[in-house]
Design a protein around this motif. Structure first.
Motif, PDB file in Angstrom:
ATOM      1  N   UNK A   1       0.737  -1.293  -0.025  1.00 21.76           N
ATOM      2  CA  UNK A   1       0.083  -0.051   0.120  1.00 21.76           C
ATOM      3  C   UNK A   1       0.922   1.188  -0.017  1.00 21.76           C
ATOM      4  N   UNK A   2       0.485   2.162  -0.668  1.00 21.82           N
ATOM      5  CA  UNK A   2       1.218   3.465  -0.668  1.00 21.82           C
ATOM      6  C   UNK A   2       0.431   4.634  -0.151  1.00 21.82           C
ATOM      7  N   UNK A   3       1.238   5.601   0.617  1.00 20.82           N
ATOM      8  CA  UNK A   3       0.652   6.737   1.077  1.00 20.82           C
ATOM      9  C   UNK A   3      -0.296   7.307   0.544  1.00 20.82           C
ATOM     10  N   UNK A   4      -0.493   7.353  -0.596  1.00 23.41           N
ATOM     11  CA  UNK A   4      -1.515   7.996  -1.396  1.00 23.41           C
ATOM     12  C   UNK A   4      -2.637   7.360  -1.356  1.00 23.41           C
ATOM     13  N   UNK A   5      -2.581   6.156  -1.078  1.00 23.67           N
ATOM     14  CA  UNK A   5      -3.830   5.121  -0.841  1.00 23.67           C
ATOM     15  C   UNK A   5      -4.629   5.152   0.402  1.00 23.67           C
ATOM     16  N   UNK A   6      -3.871   5.710   1.604  1.00 17.25           N
ATOM     17  CA  UNK A   6      -4.228   5.765   2.818  1.00 17.25           C
ATOM     18  C   UNK A   6      -5.470   6.673   3.187  1.00 17.25           C
ATOM     19  N   UNK A   7      -6.182   6.335   3.965  1.00 20.47           N
ATOM     20  CA  UNK A   7      -7.149   7.497   4.406  1.00 20.47           C
ATOM     21  C   UNK A   7      -6.388   8.549   5.447  1.00 20.47           C
ATOM     22  N   UNK A   8      -7.285   9.621   5.535  1.00 23.32           N
ATOM     23  CA  UNK A   8      -6.455  10.709   6.557  1.00 23.32           C
ATOM     24  C   UNK A   8      -6.301   9.900   7.853  1.00 23.32           C
ATOM     25  N   UNK A   9      -7.430   9.128   8.270  1.00 23.03           N
ATOM     26  CA  UNK A   9      -7.331   8.597   9.688  1.00 23.03           C
ATOM     27  C   UNK A   9      -5.959   7.687   9.633  1.00 23.03           C
ATOM     28  N   UNK A  10      -5.824   6.809   8.746  1.00 23.43           N
ATOM     29  CA  UNK A  10      -4.641   5.825   8.476  1.00 23.43           C
ATOM     30  C   UNK A  10      -3.491   6.555   8.505  1.00 23.43           C
ATOM     31  N   UNK A  11      -3.478   7.667   7.777  1.00 28.49           N
ATOM     32  CA  UNK A  11      -2.221   8.525   7.909  1.00 28.49           C
ATOM     33  C   UNK A  11      -1.735   8.987   8.979  1.00 28.49           C
ATOM     34  N   UNK A  12      -2.848   9.640   9.771  1.00 29.48           N
ATOM     35  CA  UNK A  12      -2.525  10.292  11.243  1.00 29.48           C
ATOM     36  C   UNK A  12      -2.128   9.045  12.064  1.00 29.48           C
ATOM     37  N   UNK A  13      -2.596   7.811  11.950  1.00 29.74           N
ATOM     38  CA  UNK A  13      -2.151   6.796  12.906  1.00 29.74           C
ATOM     39  C   UNK A  13      -0.725   6.353  12.648  1.00 29.74           C
ATOM     40  N   UNK A  14      -0.395   6.263  11.137  1.00 28.00           N
ATOM     41  CA  UNK A  14       1.023   5.963  10.758  1.00 28.00           C
ATOM     42  C   UNK A  14       1.979   6.794  11.250  1.00 28.00           C
ATOM     43  N   UNK A  15       1.614   8.170  11.225  1.00 24.85           N
ATOM     44  CA  UNK A  15       2.651   9.346  11.744  1.00 24.85           C
ATOM     45  C   UNK A  15       2.699   9.022  13.220  1.00 24.85           C
TER      46      UNK A  15
END
Length: 71
Positions: A1-15
């Motif tokens: 999975x690429x960052x562009x495919x993440x939802x905002x919530x998934x990106x926040x959790x990853x960060x």
């Protein structure tokens, strides 16, 4: 999975997970549980004793000069 495919919530959790992991690595004492060599321990005790007796140590300016640094 690429960052562009993440939802905002998934990106926040990853960060959040990345920041948490980084902070844990920075705040972990890599020397924890290790023992000082007896001669190092004695040098530290001697230094502490001298300091408590009012003896001065080497100034930061002198250390910088010995290391060829401009203070």
């Amino acid at each position: 999975m690429q960052v562009k495919d993440l939802t905002v919530e998934e990106l926040k959790l990853l960060i959040q997970e990345t920041v948490t992991e980084t902070l844990q690595n920075l705040l972990t004492d890599s020397d924890e549980g290790k023992q000082l060599k007896p001669e190092v321990k004695q040098q530290l005790l001697d230094s502490l004793e001298k300091t408590q007796a009012g003896e001065g140590g080497i100034s930061a300016e002198e250390v910088a000069k010995k290391l060829g640094l401009t203070w």
